[in-house]
Design a protein around this motif. Sequence first.
Motif, PDB file in Angstrom:
ATOM      1  N   MET A 153       0.936  -1.262   0.349  1.00  0.00           N
ATOM      2  CA  MET A 153      -0.058  -0.023   0.039  1.00  0.00           C
ATOM      3  C   MET A 153       0.896   1.146   0.104  1.00  0.00           C
ATOM      4  N   ILE A 154       0.776   2.118  -1.035  1.00  0.00           N
ATOM      5  CA  ILE A 154       1.517   3.467  -1.028  1.00  0.00           C
ATOM      6  C   ILE A 154       0.739   4.494  -0.461  1.00  0.00           C
ATOM      7  N   GLY A 155      -0.467   4.468  -0.625  1.00  0.00           N
ATOM      8  CA  GLY A 155      -1.134   5.823  -0.157  1.00  0.00           C
ATOM      9  C   GLY A 155      -2.425   5.681   0.352  1.00  0.00           C
ATOM     10  N   ASP A 156      -2.811   6.010   1.245  1.00  0.00           N
ATOM     11  CA  ASP A 156      -4.160   5.853   2.135  1.00  0.00           C
ATOM     12  C   ASP A 156      -5.033   7.092   2.064  1.00  0.00           C
ATOM     13  N   GLY A 157      -6.040   7.284   1.150  1.00  0.00           N
ATOM     14  CA  GLY A 157      -6.810   8.458   1.236  1.00  0.00           C
ATOM     15  C   GLY A 157      -8.126   8.132   2.143  1.00  0.00           C
ATOM     16  N   CYS A 158      -9.094   9.177   2.418  1.00  0.00           N
ATOM     17  CA  CYS A 158     -10.265   8.663   3.399  1.00  0.00           C
ATOM     18  C   CYS A 158     -10.988   7.952   2.844  1.00  0.00           C
TER      19      CYS A 158
ATOM     20  N   THR B 196      -7.666   3.618  -1.109  1.00  0.00           N
ATOM     21  CA  THR B 196      -6.417   2.984  -0.911  1.00  0.00           C
ATOM     22  C   THR B 196      -5.697   3.156  -2.163  1.00  0.00           C
ATOM     23  N   VAL B 197      -4.334   3.315  -2.245  1.00  0.00           N
ATOM     24  CA  VAL B 197      -3.716   3.085  -3.395  1.00  0.00           C
ATOM     25  C   VAL B 197      -2.369   2.071  -3.288  1.00  0.00           C
ATOM     26  N   PHE B 198      -2.425   1.302  -4.267  1.00  0.00           N
ATOM     27  CA  PHE B 198      -1.500   0.150  -3.994  1.00  0.00           C
ATOM     28  C   PHE B 198      -0.438   0.257  -5.075  1.00  0.00           C
TER      29      PHE B 198
ATOM     30  N   TYR C 237       2.561   0.224 -11.837  1.00  0.00           N
ATOM     31  CA  TYR C 237       1.259   1.247 -11.781  1.00  0.00           C
ATOM     32  C   TYR C 237       0.835   1.391 -10.512  1.00  0.00           C
ATOM     33  N   ALA C 238       0.248   2.686 -10.214  1.00  0.00           N
ATOM     34  CA  ALA C 238      -0.397   2.915  -8.800  1.00  0.00           C
ATOM     35  C   ALA C 238      -2.008   2.544  -9.105  1.00  0.00           C
ATOM     36  N   ILE C 239      -2.429   1.489  -8.374  1.00  0.00           N
ATOM     37  CA  ILE C 239      -3.946   1.404  -8.587  1.00  0.00           C
ATOM     38  C   ILE C 239      -4.799   1.820  -7.209  1.00  0.00           C
TER      39      ILE C 239
ATOM     40  N   ARG D 286     -16.438  13.050 -10.203  1.00  0.00           N
ATOM     41  CA  ARG D 286     -15.747  14.256 -10.651  1.00  0.00           C
ATOM     42  C   ARG D 286     -13.977  14.048 -10.762  1.00  0.00           C
ATOM     43  N   GLU D 287     -13.737  13.021  -9.879  1.00  0.00           N
ATOM     44  CA  GLU D 287     -12.268  12.633 -10.014  1.00  0.00           C
ATOM     45  C   GLU D 287     -12.199  11.988 -11.402  1.00  0.00           C
ATOM     46  N   LYS D 288     -12.808  11.083 -11.653  1.00  0.00           N
ATOM     47  CA  LYS D 288     -12.430  10.094 -13.016  1.00  0.00           C
ATOM     48  C   LYS D 288     -12.746  11.255 -14.116  1.00  0.00           C
TER      49      LYS D 288
ATOM     50  N   LEU E  45      -3.229   3.960 -12.405  1.00  0.00           N
ATOM     51  CA  LEU E  45      -2.672   5.355 -12.816  1.00  0.00           C
ATOM     52  C   LEU E  45      -1.294   5.206 -12.564  1.00  0.00           C
ATOM     53  N   SER E  46      -0.510   6.486 -12.987  1.00  0.00           N
ATOM     54  CA  SER E  46       1.138   6.440 -13.226  1.00  0.00           C
ATOM     55  C   SER E  46       1.582   6.232 -11.794  1.00  0.00           C
ATOM     56  N   TYR E  47       2.646   5.659 -11.662  1.00  0.00           N
ATOM     57  CA  TYR E  47       2.982   5.458 -10.130  1.00  0.00           C
ATOM     58  C   TYR E  47       4.270   6.318  -9.887  1.00  0.00           C
ATOM     59  N   ALA E  48       3.986   7.336  -8.924  1.00  0.00           N
ATOM     60  CA  ALA E  48       5.048   8.435  -8.813  1.00  0.00           C
ATOM     61  C   ALA E  48       6.129   7.831  -7.710  1.00  0.00           C
ATOM     62  N   LYS E  49       7.268   7.278  -8.502  1.00  0.00           N
ATOM     63  CA  LYS E  49       8.290   6.593  -7.765  1.00  0.00           C
ATOM     64  C   LYS E  49       8.778   7.148  -6.379  1.00  0.00           C
ATOM     65  N   ASN E  50       9.074   8.834  -6.810  1.00  0.00           N
ATOM     66  CA  ASN E  50       9.528   9.359  -5.506  1.00  0.00           C
ATOM     67  C   ASN E  50       8.602  10.002  -4.650  1.00  0.00           C
ATOM     68  N   SER E  51       7.484   9.122  -4.509  1.00  0.00           N
ATOM     69  CA  SER E  51       6.441   9.467  -3.495  1.00  0.00           C
ATOM     70  C   SER E  51       6.138  11.170  -3.398  1.00  0.00           C
ATOM     71  N   GLU E  52       5.896  11.696  -1.980  1.00  0.00           N
ATOM     72  CA  GLU E  52       5.025  12.899  -2.171  1.00  0.00           C
ATOM     73  C   GLU E  52       6.412  14.080  -1.674  1.00  0.00           C
TER      74      GLU E  52
ATOM     75  N   ILE F  93       1.030  16.284  -3.630  1.00  0.00           N
ATOM     76  CA  ILE F  93       2.128  16.723  -5.032  1.00  0.00           C
ATOM     77  C   ILE F  93       3.010  15.727  -4.718  1.00  0.00           C
ATOM     78  N   LEU F  94       3.196  14.689  -5.808  1.00  0.00           N
ATOM     79  CA  LEU F  94       4.038  13.709  -6.006  1.00  0.00           C
ATOM     80  C   LEU F  94       5.257  13.783  -7.186  1.00  0.00           C
ATOM     81  N   LEU F  95       6.234  13.148  -6.906  1.00  0.00           N
ATOM     82  CA  LEU F  95       7.570  13.224  -7.797  1.00  0.00           C
ATOM     83  C   LEU F  95       7.811  11.860  -8.626  1.00  0.00           C
TER      84      LEU F  95
ATOM     85  N   ALA G 147      -1.748  14.930  -7.605  1.00  0.00           N
ATOM     86  CA  ALA G 147      -2.471  13.612  -7.513  1.00  0.00           C
ATOM     87  C   ALA G 147      -3.860  13.917  -6.724  1.00  0.00           C
ATOM     88  N   ASP G 148      -4.674  13.054  -6.574  1.00  0.00           N
ATOM     89  CA  ASP G 148      -5.783  13.123  -5.888  1.00  0.00           C
ATOM     90  C   ASP G 148      -6.801  14.273  -6.128  1.00  0.00           C
ATOM     91  N   PHE G 149      -7.392  13.803  -7.091  1.00  0.00           N
ATOM     92  CA  PHE G 149      -8.511  14.859  -7.385  1.00  0.00           C
ATOM     93  C   PHE G 149      -9.906  14.571  -7.023  1.00  0.00           C
TER      94      PHE G 149
END
Length: 330
Positions: free
Chosen positions: A36-41, A44-46, A57-59, A78-80, A110-117, A162-164, A173-175
């Motif tokens: 798991m790489i990100g956890d929104g409210c 979850t992003v894996f 990818y980030a899913i 709206r995000e889509k 989605l694209s995987y932002a390898k260098n995180s936040e 804002i990812l790198l 990210a996160d729309f």
Amino acid sequence: SQAAATPVPTPTSTHSSNQSFRHAKRTAKDYIFGKMIGDGCYSTVFLAKDIHTGKEYAIKVCEKSFIIRQQKVQYIKREKDALNLLSNVPHGFVKLYCTFQDEERLYFVLSYAKNSELLKRINEVGSFEINVAKFYAAELLLALEKMHAKRIIHRDLKPENILLDENMHLKIADFGTVKILNNNNIASDVPIPEDEQNSSNDRSRKVSFVGTAQYVSPELLQHRVDTYASDLWALGCIIYQMISGLPPFRGPTDFLTFQKILKLDYEFPEGFPADAKDLVEKLIVLDHNKRLGASDQGGTYESIRNHPFFEGIDWENIWEQTPPKISPYL
Ligand SMILES: C[C@@H](Nc1nc2c(c3cc(-c4cn[nH]c4)ccc13)C(=O)N=C/C2=C\CC1CC1)C(C)(C)C
């Protein structure tokens, strides 16, 4: 005699199979899910790997029942829409490759932002050297220009989303919190002036969303006005934070943070560079119409690009350049 029938070309087998392969709707079985790489409210992003191509990818996975229960269906739609509108913009945003669903869940590939936040990078080094802050502020401004030109207001910009990417270039990210103006799908070539957009019925409409306390603009807090300038306020807060290490408005509770925002109660630490201070002071302005760039037209924030803080930025080639090293601040 039988006229020689012209042979009908038989489709080459590779073409047709590729053709069908390319359009085969993906399912979760086409991916190996990793950490798991990100956890929104409400998502979850894996990290995931496509078993056919080996690509990472980030899913983003959303539980349907939860979204319905939390009445977030509109946010997901709206995000889509925002991700689709932005997916043909080559730089500055995570790209949406495909979506699919099963009984319980929705999946966004989605694209995987390898260098995180960006936030992690700031916290790792304390704060950015001025040329690093300038570089990422410039990429963020260019991304805002593209987003606003497509009538999308992000409304919750912050260093956490804002990812790198693998080349250390910026990706928003996160729309889930966006507002897409004039999204009534009527091609209105004459943009409706902002104040009319927020017609009286909007004001009566309950607003269920406010951004993250430290970065939320006064107008989002108070009058629920949807304006591009809310993202310019957040830009000012993020520039301040890249240079000083902390956001300008901070309180022990969100309520106290909100109070500081509405009173414009913040100060610059010793040694904050003068050009940066001047730009931040022109973006963190209570009246959203008076923020630098608020009246710029034509899809570029000329008055912000021309600010002395951005001296030396090569706006046309920045996405092709190698970003400056983020080194610990001595
Ligand atoms: C902002 C978001 N966090 C994240 N969202 C995304 C990431 C992402 C990656 C890392 C990461 C990479 N390496 N290590 C950590 C850390 C957080 C991430 C990514 O690679 N690709 C697309 C993403 C999001 C796409 C979304 C617009 C649909 C929240 C906190 C909401 C889960």
